[in-house]
Scaffold this active site. Structure first.
Site, short mmCIF file in Angstrom:
data_model
loop_
_atom_site.label_atom_id
_atom_site.label_comp_id
_atom_site.label_asym_id
_atom_site.label_seq_id
_atom_site.Cartn_x
_atom_site.Cartn_y
_atom_site.Cartn_z
N TRP A 1 0.86 -1.19 0.02
CA TRP A 1 0.17 -0.06 -0.12
C TRP A 1 0.81 1.27 -0.01
O TRP A 1 1.80 1.47 -0.92
CB TRP A 1 -0.93 0.00 1.12
CG TRP A 1 -1.95 -0.99 1.16
CD1 TRP A 1 -1.82 -2.41 1.55
CD2 TRP A 1 -3.31 -1.22 0.25
NE1 TRP A 1 -3.04 -3.37 1.50
CE2 TRP A 1 -3.89 -2.60 0.49
CE3 TRP A 1 -3.68 -0.29 -0.59
CZ2 TRP A 1 -4.85 -2.74 -0.04
CZ3 TRP A 1 -5.03 -0.53 -1.36
CH2 TRP A 1 -5.59 -1.80 -1.02
N SER A 2 0.71 2.15 0.85
CA SER A 2 1.35 3.54 0.77
C SER A 2 2.74 3.60 1.21
O SER A 2 3.40 4.44 1.09
CB SER A 2 0.49 4.47 1.71
OG SER A 2 -0.82 4.94 1.19
N THR A 3 3.24 2.38 1.71
CA THR A 3 4.57 2.28 1.82
C THR A 3 5.44 2.61 0.52
O THR A 3 6.63 2.83 0.48
CB THR A 3 5.14 1.04 2.61
OG1 THR A 3 4.34 0.85 3.60
CG2 THR A 3 6.57 0.70 2.72
N LYS B 1 5.00 4.94 -1.54
CA LYS B 1 5.06 6.42 -1.59
C LYS B 1 6.78 6.35 -1.48
O LYS B 1 7.23 7.48 -2.18
CB LYS B 1 4.25 7.04 -0.70
CG LYS B 1 2.75 7.27 -1.18
CD LYS B 1 1.99 7.84 -0.30
CE LYS B 1 0.66 8.06 -0.72
NZ LYS B 1 -0.29 6.87 -0.63
N TYR C 1 -3.75 14.45 3.24
CA TYR C 1 -3.17 13.16 2.68
C TYR C 1 -3.60 12.83 1.21
O TYR C 1 -4.88 12.55 1.21
CB TYR C 1 -3.31 11.96 3.37
CG TYR C 1 -2.61 10.82 3.38
CD1 TYR C 1 -1.37 10.76 3.02
CD2 TYR C 1 -3.36 9.70 3.42
CE1 TYR C 1 -0.50 9.76 2.49
CE2 TYR C 1 -2.67 8.40 2.85
CZ TYR C 1 -1.44 8.54 2.51
OH TYR C 1 -0.64 7.26 2.18
#
Length: 400
Positions: free
Chosen positions: A83-85, A87, A173
């Protein structure tokens, strides 16, 4: 240490398939113990954790099950959607281009992406995209999953929309839009989407097992994502209360979760804010570039000044999307979040990193010279700071 868990020291966790496997430097025994405790008391299903110190791997552990039915054990090379890791690696792409003089973080986005100037966005800067301050946290019009899988459509809608707030003044966010915004700038500069650029410039040369999206030939290595029904510590999950229009745009347009992420359609798409797939070892290596002040494994990726710029704070405040879930102020740098007074990435307030939806995490602390990658397939209910992640971080710093 043996490549498998030493049962003479402590029994394997009852929920782990055959115990915890891998390597752990004796100095970091507390990390192994916290990882095992996650299986015993924090509802872990399958997971991996890796730590680097000075660019050298000192922890590389995995255990549990790769699927909800418990038919496949988690292996050394099991991949999982983080997921957002994701980014963090996407930010790395932008900073690599800036380091080479190909991208000016203080330039208007429209210099590289002319269509982006529509809707009053001609003064939005590249740094606003990286720090969630562009006012484009989600689209105003309904945007379904099929739309999300269409890069050209999603980028065109973002280019045409008006911001939700005055860019540069507040953070909100950009849960899904971040990857398309930063990614389209990368594409306009290089001709490559961020996944291909990352592979060509970083993960390929360094042999890092991480990609944005997942080729069909790798599906057999992929863990199945699932949810835990309650907070692992028995505490209520942080609530957003009454969702504002901005929150709904960011978090529910479209709604995504494990059911969507387990599909071939999600894996085949390129969603650089949310569908990076890798091992904990890979996450630790990518965040290790930042922890190593631009170098990892003896190879330089960024200059020290460029690596330092990643954590250049853009102003603390209550995030317009995550504020209630975080319980107070937070501060984004240029692509990653600062640990700050909350200690989200350890006791050094200038350490930084990124959480992924459900619990995963990448952490970089240049002062300590450490990076950490944590990945798992049972998603917890918290917005950030999952108890499993925090237990591992606390254990890491207790060993330093």
């Amino acid at each position: 240490m043996s490549a498998t868990h030493d049962a003479r020291q402590s029994p394997p966790p009852p929920e782990a398939a055959g115990g915890v496997h891998g390597f752990c430097d004796p100095r970091f025994t507390a990390v192994r113990e916290a990882f095992e405790e996650n299986f015993r008391t924090r509802c872990e299903l399958g997971a991996a954790v890796a730590v680097t110190l000075g660019g050298r791997t000192v922890v590389d552990l995995w255990g549990g099950w790769a699927d909800a039915a418990r038919t496949r054990t988690w292996a050394r090379d099991t991949l999982v959607n983080v997921w957002s890791t994701t980014k963090g690696p996407v930010a790395l792409c932008a900073h690599l281009l800036a380091d080479r003089g190909l991208l000016d973080l203080d330039a208007p986005v429209a210099r590289y992406w002319p269509e982006f100037a529509a809707g009053g966005k001609e003064k939005v800067l590249v740094r606003h995209l990286l720090s969630h301050r562009a006012g484009l946290c989600g689209l105003r019009e309904p945007h379904g999953l099929r739309d999300l899988y269409d890069w050209e459509l999603t980028a065109a809608r973002l280019a045409a929309m008006e911001p939700w707030w005055e860019p540069g003044t507040r953070s909100g966010y950009h849960a899904l839009t971040y990857g398309f915004l930063v990614g389209e700038v990368v594409r306009r500069v290089t001709g490559l989407k961020p996944g291909a650029f990352l592979e060509r410039e970083v993960t390929g040369p360094l042999g890092i097992d991480f990609g944005v999206g997942l080729p069909a030939g790798e599906y057999g290595r992929a863990a199945e994502l699932t949810r835990t029904p309650a907070d692992p510590d028995g505490e209520p999950a942080p609530a957003f209360g009454n969702l504002t229009r901005v929150m709904l745009a960011a978090l529910a347009n479209p709604v995504v979760g494990p059911a969507q992420a387990n599909t071939p359609e999600w894996r085949a798409a390129q969603i650089p804010a949310a569908n990076g797939h890798g091992t904990a070892r890979a996450v630790a290596a990518l965040y290790g570039v930042f922890a190593g002040r631009g170098s990892f494994g003896g190879r330089r990726v960024l200059t020290p000044a460029a690596a330092e710029r990643v954590r250049e704070g853009q102003g603390a405040g209550v995030d317009l999307v995550l504020g209630a879930g975080l319980g107070g102020e937070s501060e984004a740098g240029l692509g990653l979040w600062l640990s700050g007074p909350r200690g989200a990435y350890g006791p050094n307030p200038r350490a930084f990193g990124h959480d992924g939806f459900g619990g995963s995490c990448g952490l970089a602390d240049p002062e300590a010279g450490v990076s950490l990658g944590y990945v798992m397939n049972r998603m917890g209910p918290r917005v950030m700071d999952d108890p499993r992640k925090m237990a591992l971080i606390d254990a890491l710093y207790s060993a330093l």
